[in-house]
Design a protein around this motif. Structure first.
Motif, PDB file in Angstrom:
ATOM      1  N   TYR A   1      36.655 -30.514   7.711  1.00  0.00           N
ATOM      2  CA  TYR A   1      35.546 -31.418   8.011  1.00  0.00           C
ATOM      3  C   TYR A   1      34.658 -31.475   6.768  1.00  0.00           C
ATOM      4  O   TYR A   1      34.453 -30.458   6.099  1.00  0.00           O
ATOM      5  CB  TYR A   1      34.748 -30.921   9.232  1.00  0.00           C
ATOM      6  CG  TYR A   1      33.832 -31.972   9.774  1.00  0.00           C
ATOM      7  CD1 TYR A   1      34.315 -33.013  10.571  1.00  0.00           C
ATOM      8  CD2 TYR A   1      32.479 -31.966   9.472  1.00  0.00           C
ATOM      9  CE1 TYR A   1      33.480 -33.999  11.055  1.00  0.00           C
ATOM     10  CE2 TYR A   1      31.630 -32.950   9.951  1.00  0.00           C
ATOM     11  CZ  TYR A   1      32.128 -33.964  10.743  1.00  0.00           C
ATOM     12  OH  TYR A   1      31.309 -34.955  11.214  1.00  0.00           O
ATOM     13  N   PRO A   2      34.125 -32.650   6.445  1.00  0.00           N
ATOM     14  CA  PRO A   2      33.375 -32.802   5.185  1.00  0.00           C
ATOM     15  C   PRO A   2      32.170 -31.882   5.005  1.00  0.00           C
ATOM     16  O   PRO A   2      31.806 -31.561   3.876  1.00  0.00           O
ATOM     17  CB  PRO A   2      32.917 -34.273   5.214  1.00  0.00           C
ATOM     18  CG  PRO A   2      33.882 -34.958   6.115  1.00  0.00           C
ATOM     19  CD  PRO A   2      34.289 -33.936   7.135  1.00  0.00           C
ATOM     20  N   SER A   3      31.548 -31.424   6.081  1.00  0.00           N
ATOM     21  CA  SER A   3      30.338 -30.596   5.939  1.00  0.00           C
ATOM     22  C   SER A   3      30.631 -29.119   5.679  1.00  0.00           C
ATOM     23  O   SER A   3      29.704 -28.343   5.443  1.00  0.00           O
ATOM     24  CB  SER A   3      29.471 -30.720   7.196  1.00  0.00           C
ATOM     25  OG  SER A   3      30.142 -30.180   8.315  1.00  0.00           O
ATOM     26  N   LEU A   4      31.880 -28.716   5.679  1.00  0.00           N
ATOM     27  CA  LEU A   4      32.195 -27.286   5.528  1.00  0.00           C
ATOM     28  C   LEU A   4      31.662 -26.661   4.246  1.00  0.00           C
ATOM     29  O   LEU A   4      31.176 -25.525   4.291  1.00  0.00           O
ATOM     30  CB  LEU A   4      33.697 -27.043   5.661  1.00  0.00           C
ATOM     31  CG  LEU A   4      34.278 -27.255   7.050  1.00  0.00           C
ATOM     32  CD1 LEU A   4      35.752 -26.865   7.075  1.00  0.00           C
ATOM     33  CD2 LEU A   4      33.508 -26.508   8.104  1.00  0.00           C
ATOM     34  N   PRO A   5      31.729 -27.322   3.092  1.00  0.00           N
ATOM     35  CA  PRO A   5      31.199 -26.661   1.883  1.00  0.00           C
ATOM     36  C   PRO A   5      29.724 -26.283   2.005  1.00  0.00           C
ATOM     37  O   PRO A   5      29.288 -25.288   1.435  1.00  0.00           O
ATOM     38  CB  PRO A   5      31.405 -27.700   0.780  1.00  0.00           C
ATOM     39  CG  PRO A   5      32.514 -28.555   1.271  1.00  0.00           C
ATOM     40  CD  PRO A   5      32.364 -28.606   2.772  1.00  0.00           C
ATOM     41  N   GLN A   6      28.963 -27.049   2.758  1.00  0.00           N
ATOM     42  CA  GLN A   6      27.542 -26.749   2.918  1.00  0.00           C
ATOM     43  C   GLN A   6      27.290 -25.773   4.071  1.00  0.00           C
ATOM     44  O   GLN A   6      26.419 -24.921   3.987  1.00  0.00           O
ATOM     45  CB  GLN A   6      26.739 -28.031   3.172  1.00  0.00           C
ATOM     46  CG  GLN A   6      26.687 -28.986   2.003  1.00  0.00           C
ATOM     47  CD  GLN A   6      27.975 -29.803   1.858  1.00  0.00           C
ATOM     48  OE1 GLN A   6      28.607 -30.173   2.835  1.00  0.00           O
ATOM     49  NE2 GLN A   6      28.367 -30.066   0.628  1.00  0.00           N
ATOM     50  N   ALA A   7      28.051 -25.883   5.162  1.00  0.00           N
ATOM     51  CA  ALA A   7      27.777 -25.095   6.370  1.00  0.00           C
ATOM     52  C   ALA A   7      28.422 -23.717   6.358  1.00  0.00           C
ATOM     53  O   ALA A   7      27.813 -22.750   6.813  1.00  0.00           O
ATOM     54  CB  ALA A   7      28.239 -25.872   7.609  1.00  0.00           C
TER      55      ALA A   7
ATOM     56  N   PRO B   1      35.849 -29.418  -2.510  1.00  0.00           N
ATOM     57  CA  PRO B   1      35.013 -30.124  -3.481  1.00  0.00           C
ATOM     58  C   PRO B   1      33.549 -30.179  -3.061  1.00  0.00           C
ATOM     59  O   PRO B   1      33.236 -30.511  -1.912  1.00  0.00           O
ATOM     60  CB  PRO B   1      35.629 -31.527  -3.532  1.00  0.00           C
ATOM     61  CG  PRO B   1      37.054 -31.319  -3.122  1.00  0.00           C
ATOM     62  CD  PRO B   1      37.002 -30.217  -2.094  1.00  0.00           C
ATOM     63  N   ASP B   2      32.686 -29.803  -3.973  1.00  0.00           N
ATOM     64  CA  ASP B   2      31.249 -29.776  -3.716  1.00  0.00           C
ATOM     65  C   ASP B   2      30.551 -29.781  -5.076  1.00  0.00           C
ATOM     66  O   ASP B   2      30.695 -28.832  -5.849  1.00  0.00           O
ATOM     67  CB  ASP B   2      30.893 -28.514  -2.935  1.00  0.00           C
ATOM     68  CG  ASP B   2      29.414 -28.378  -2.646  1.00  0.00           C
ATOM     69  OD1 ASP B   2      28.634 -29.296  -2.951  1.00  0.00           O
ATOM     70  OD2 ASP B   2      29.018 -27.327  -2.112  1.00  0.00           O
ATOM     71  N   PRO B   3      29.801 -30.837  -5.384  1.00  0.00           N
ATOM     72  CA  PRO B   3      29.145 -30.892  -6.695  1.00  0.00           C
ATOM     73  C   PRO B   3      28.168 -29.740  -6.922  1.00  0.00           C
ATOM     74  O   PRO B   3      27.863 -29.400  -8.060  1.00  0.00           O
ATOM     75  CB  PRO B   3      28.407 -32.238  -6.682  1.00  0.00           C
ATOM     76  CG  PRO B   3      28.379 -32.676  -5.268  1.00  0.00           C
ATOM     77  CD  PRO B   3      29.496 -31.995  -4.553  1.00  0.00           C
ATOM     78  N   ASN B   4      27.704 -29.114  -5.842  1.00  0.00           N
ATOM     79  CA  ASN B   4      26.793 -27.974  -5.971  1.00  0.00           C
ATOM     80  C   ASN B   4      27.536 -26.643  -5.975  1.00  0.00           C
ATOM     81  O   ASN B   4      26.915 -25.587  -6.071  1.00  0.00           O
ATOM     82  CB  ASN B   4      25.762 -27.982  -4.838  1.00  0.00           C
ATOM     83  CG  ASN B   4      24.912 -29.232  -4.869  1.00  0.00           C
ATOM     84  OD1 ASN B   4      24.505 -29.681  -5.936  1.00  0.00           O
ATOM     85  ND2 ASN B   4      24.677 -29.814  -3.716  1.00  0.00           N
ATOM     86  N   GLY B   5      28.857 -26.681  -5.858  1.00  0.00           N
ATOM     87  CA  GLY B   5      29.655 -25.461  -5.844  1.00  0.00           C
ATOM     88  C   GLY B   5      29.649 -24.772  -7.193  1.00  0.00           C
ATOM     89  O   GLY B   5      29.529 -25.412  -8.237  1.00  0.00           O
TER      90      GLY B   5
END
Length: 164
Positions: free
Chosen positions: A120-126, A105-109
């Motif tokens: 880990y929560p930062s995976l969609p961004q990293a 889940p990522d609103p910018n996805g």
């Protein structure tokens, strides 16, 4: 072990012989330096890192991923959401499926798919900033929720990626 320990170990495996520091891992993974330090200590205690605290025991990590990860950190798919693709949606060598893609889940996805909580929560961004690491993370998600043919292919690909 905590889920971020797997994230850190997989990142280190992609660095090959490049020198690294905890602060570099923290910046690349969007994880605090303190959490990186704690993860490295836990991984060394679990014998996933050699006594030097910097070298991944690749065979041990592979065994953990193949036989422990799906039980220690299971995935429970949710509803449809926007996010960053993972699992079979990232690795083209995997057998296709008619199902929706899995996404973190990522609103910018940009992809609509079935929600899966990342390790880990930062995976969609990293993850999208490092293709090799992203693929390893996607393969681990296949182990957590893929079909049997997909898991079998993921096992083979992980062996190739981690052991050469």
């Amino acid at each position: 072990m905590r889920p971020q320990d797997v994230v850190v170990l997989l990142k280190i495996t992609t660095l090959a012989a490049q020198p690294w520091q905890g602060k570099d891992l923290a910046a690349a993974l969007l994880i605090s330096p303190a959490e990186i330090s704690d993860a490295l200590r836990r991984c060394q205690y679990a014998r996933l890192l050699q006594p030097d605290g910097r070298t991944v025991q690749r065979r041990v990590l592979l065994r953990f991923l193949l036989y422990g990860l799906p039980y220690v950190f299971p995935a429970h798919p949710g509803g449809l959401t926007q996010g960053t693709p993972t699992a079979h949606s990232v690795v083209p060598e995997l057998p296709p499926t008619d199902a929706h893609p899995y996404v973190w889940p990522d609103p910018n996805g940009a992809t609509l798919g079935v929600a899966v909580e990342p390790l880990y929560p930062s995976l969609p961004q990293a993850a999208p900033h490092d293709a090799a690491w992203y693929e390893l993370l996607a393969l681990t998600d296949v182990l957590r929720l893929g079909t049997q043919p997909q898991r079998q292919t993921a096992r083979q690909l992980l062996r190739q990626r981690l052991l050469g």
